[in-house]
Enzyme design. Structure first.
Site, PDB file in Angstrom:
ATOM      1  N   ASP A  39      32.695 -70.190 -33.349  1.00 12.85           N
ATOM      2  CA  ASP A  39      33.335 -68.982 -33.869  1.00 12.85           C
ATOM      3  C   ASP A  39      33.037 -67.844 -32.901  1.00 12.85           C
ATOM      4  O   ASP A  39      32.089 -67.925 -32.092  1.00 12.85           O
ATOM      5  CB  ASP A  39      32.826 -68.651 -35.270  1.00 12.85           C
ATOM      6  CG  ASP A  39      33.688 -67.592 -35.950  1.00 12.85           C
ATOM      7  OD1 ASP A  39      34.892 -67.522 -35.648  1.00 12.85           O
ATOM      8  OD2 ASP A  39      33.162 -66.826 -36.780  1.00 12.85           O
ATOM      9  N   GLU A  41      32.962 -63.369 -32.572  1.00 10.63           N
ATOM     10  CA  GLU A  41      33.076 -62.038 -33.172  1.00 10.63           C
ATOM     11  C   GLU A  41      33.528 -61.097 -32.058  1.00 10.63           C
ATOM     12  O   GLU A  41      32.962 -61.093 -30.966  1.00 10.63           O
ATOM     13  CB  GLU A  41      31.735 -61.571 -33.755  1.00 10.63           C
ATOM     14  CG  GLU A  41      31.118 -62.523 -34.777  1.00 10.63           C
ATOM     15  CD  GLU A  41      31.945 -62.701 -36.037  1.00 10.63           C
ATOM     16  OE1 GLU A  41      32.885 -61.889 -36.256  1.00 10.63           O
ATOM     17  OE2 GLU A  41      31.688 -63.650 -36.795  1.00 10.63           O
ATOM     18  N   ASP A  96      40.667 -66.614 -31.837  1.00 12.31           N
ATOM     19  CA  ASP A  96      39.559 -67.114 -31.023  1.00 12.31           C
ATOM     20  C   ASP A  96      40.083 -67.701 -29.711  1.00 12.31           C
ATOM     21  O   ASP A  96      39.453 -67.549 -28.663  1.00 12.31           O
ATOM     22  CB  ASP A  96      38.773 -68.180 -31.782  1.00 12.31           C
ATOM     23  CG  ASP A  96      38.147 -67.644 -33.051  1.00 12.31           C
ATOM     24  OD1 ASP A  96      37.309 -66.743 -32.959  1.00 12.31           O
ATOM     25  OD2 ASP A  96      38.517 -68.114 -34.141  1.00 12.31           O
ATOM     26  N   TYR A 162      25.346 -63.402 -41.344  1.00 10.84           N
ATOM     27  CA  TYR A 162      26.787 -63.603 -41.526  1.00 10.84           C
ATOM     28  C   TYR A 162      27.351 -64.465 -40.397  1.00 10.84           C
ATOM     29  O   TYR A 162      28.141 -65.385 -40.631  1.00 10.84           O
ATOM     30  CB  TYR A 162      27.479 -62.244 -41.559  1.00 10.84           C
ATOM     31  CG  TYR A 162      28.977 -62.301 -41.512  1.00 10.84           C
ATOM     32  CD1 TYR A 162      29.735 -62.398 -42.675  1.00 10.84           C
ATOM     33  CD2 TYR A 162      29.665 -62.229 -40.293  1.00 10.84           C
ATOM     34  CE1 TYR A 162      31.120 -62.437 -42.635  1.00 10.84           C
ATOM     35  CE2 TYR A 162      31.048 -62.273 -40.241  1.00 10.84           C
ATOM     36  CZ  TYR A 162      31.774 -62.366 -41.414  1.00 10.84           C
ATOM     37  OH  TYR A 162      33.147 -62.408 -41.363  1.00 10.84           O
ATOM     38  N   ASP A 166      29.121 -68.423 -40.525  1.00 10.10           N
ATOM     39  CA  ASP A 166      30.481 -68.738 -40.099  1.00 10.10           C
ATOM     40  C   ASP A 166      30.613 -70.116 -39.465  1.00 10.10           C
ATOM     41  O   ASP A 166      31.724 -70.673 -39.416  1.00 10.10           O
ATOM     42  CB  ASP A 166      30.978 -67.679 -39.108  1.00 10.10           C
ATOM     43  CG  ASP A 166      31.636 -66.505 -39.817  1.00 10.10           C
ATOM     44  OD1 ASP A 166      31.848 -66.588 -41.041  1.00 10.10           O
ATOM     45  OD2 ASP A 166      31.945 -65.501 -39.150  1.00 10.10           O
TER      46      ASP A 166
END
Length: 382
Positions: A39, A41, A96, A162, A166
């Site tokens: 993942d 961010e 992504d 968090y 993910d």
């Protein structure tokens, strides 16, 4: 016997990777993994390109957080993404993929998107990550940091938690979804969907074709279209060069109005309501140059006038029959109708039929599993 999954409160990242040597070491480990959950961010509210703030990777043994702001060379990670023996598992990965393309100049292959996999199995809208994990495992994943600033350091503990969550459940989720896809003989469907996703990520729309997706373009004559084409291409180049959102350069509505009005003087730009004074002063000369060139463009070099969309209200009964066909096929397959063909796609089928002597299908329905599932039935319904 498989160990139970950790509860969200128990999930923690196992390592923080913030230097080149550490990244190179863990990449050697990841190259030996059968699958990796990934993942990213990022933020892009005020930029053209996404700004990468964090990478999360779960290899089944450890959850690792990679700090791209502290690492000079991400190329070892690019090699991991390209290793075909390692399956890369993401959820709703289209954004992504853009991040990987921009920052690592590559895309993860082979790819497994858990959201796409779920849409091929369930008769509901595409599930978010939290909902999918709840449905598969009865685990409620909190969503408290969705609007975090991932570029600020140090990251708060709540952000780190968090971020780890993910990727904490993606590997078992993919395993369960893959088993169900194989059992229902839909693994080929997912493979086709992943190829389409990657192909779309590799092939962005050329700058001089951006205008083709503008709804008002169908109402314009060839000279207006020439201006529209060049205005959108110019803005794309400016946004890319200055790394700013397109709307920060000039808003869509202003470009559309300029192309439609083809103003003959700089002062006439002031009549365009959607073009504010600051934008006019900063970009007015460039905008007027494009309009002037469009006015002087030889007629034989102008774009062709685009076909106006057929009045589907006159064919409402046929459109409804096509939509009913999609719903019937989706119900039989126990998937959401939008996965087979959304309303716009159905209308495209109808318009193609009205534009030509024989009914034809748009590319999304013309081959592969969708053609088998609903394409042939739509042709028969027409």
């Amino acid at each position: 016997m498989q160990s139970p999954l950790p509860r969200p409160a128990e999930v923690r990242h196992d390592e923080w990777i913030a230097d080149d040597a550490h990244l190179e070491r863990v990449c050697r480990r990841w190259l030996e993994a059968p699958a990796l959950a990934l993942d990213t961010e990022f933020v892009r509210e005020r930029t053209f390109y996404p700004r990468l703030g964090l990478l999360q990777i779960n290899d089944g043994e450890r959850i690792s957080l990679v700090d791209p702001l502290a690492i000079d060379d991400l190329s070892p990670l690019a090699a991991v993404l390209e290793e075909t023996k390692v399956i890369k598992i993401l959820h709703s990965c289209s954004e992504d993929l853009e991040v990987f393309d921009v920052h690592l100049d590559t895309l993860p292959t082979p790819l497994f998107d858990t959201q796409v996999a779920a849409t091929l199995l369930y008769d509901a809208n595409p599930p978010g990550y939290a909902r999918l994990i709840d449905e598969l495992f009865g685990i409620e994943v909190p969503k408290g940091e969705t609007r975090s600033n991932w570029m600020r350091r140090p990251l708060r503990e709540s952000q780190l938690h968090y971020a780890a969550l993910d990727v904490a459940y993606l590997l078992p989720a993919a395993e369960r979804l893959r088993d169900t896809l194989t059992e229902r003989r839909r693994d080929r469907w997912l493979k086709e969907e992943m190829n389409t996703l990657l192909e779309s990520a590799r092939n962005s729309t050329p700058d001089d074709e951006l205008y083709l997706s503008i709804g008002r373009a169908r109402l314009m004559n060839p000279r207006q279209l020439e201006a529209l084409k060049e205005l959108y291409a110019w803005r794309q180049r400016e946004a890319r060069k200055r790394d700013l959102p397109r709307s920060f350069i000039v808003k869509d509505r202003a470009l559309n109005s300029i192309a439609q009005l083809l103003p003959r003087s700089f002062d006439k730009l002031g009549d365009i309501e959607d073009l504010d004074r600051r934008t006019r002063e900063r970009h007015g000369k460039a905008l007027m140059r494009i309009v002037k060139e469009a006015r002087q463009c030889p007629a034989e070099e102008l774009p062709r006038r685009m076909k106006r969309p057929a009045d589907l209200s006159l064919h409402k009964e046929t459109v409804n029959r096509l939509r009913s066909t999609v719903k019937e096929r989706a119900a039989a397959l126990e998937i959401a109708p939008e996965v087979l063909a959304n309303r716009r796609t159905v209308e495209r089928v109808m318009r193609r039929h009205l534009d030509g002597a024989d009914p034809t299908l748009p590319p999304t329905l013309s081959d592969g599993w969708r053609f088998e599932a609903v394409g042939q039935a739509l042709l028969a319904a027409i």
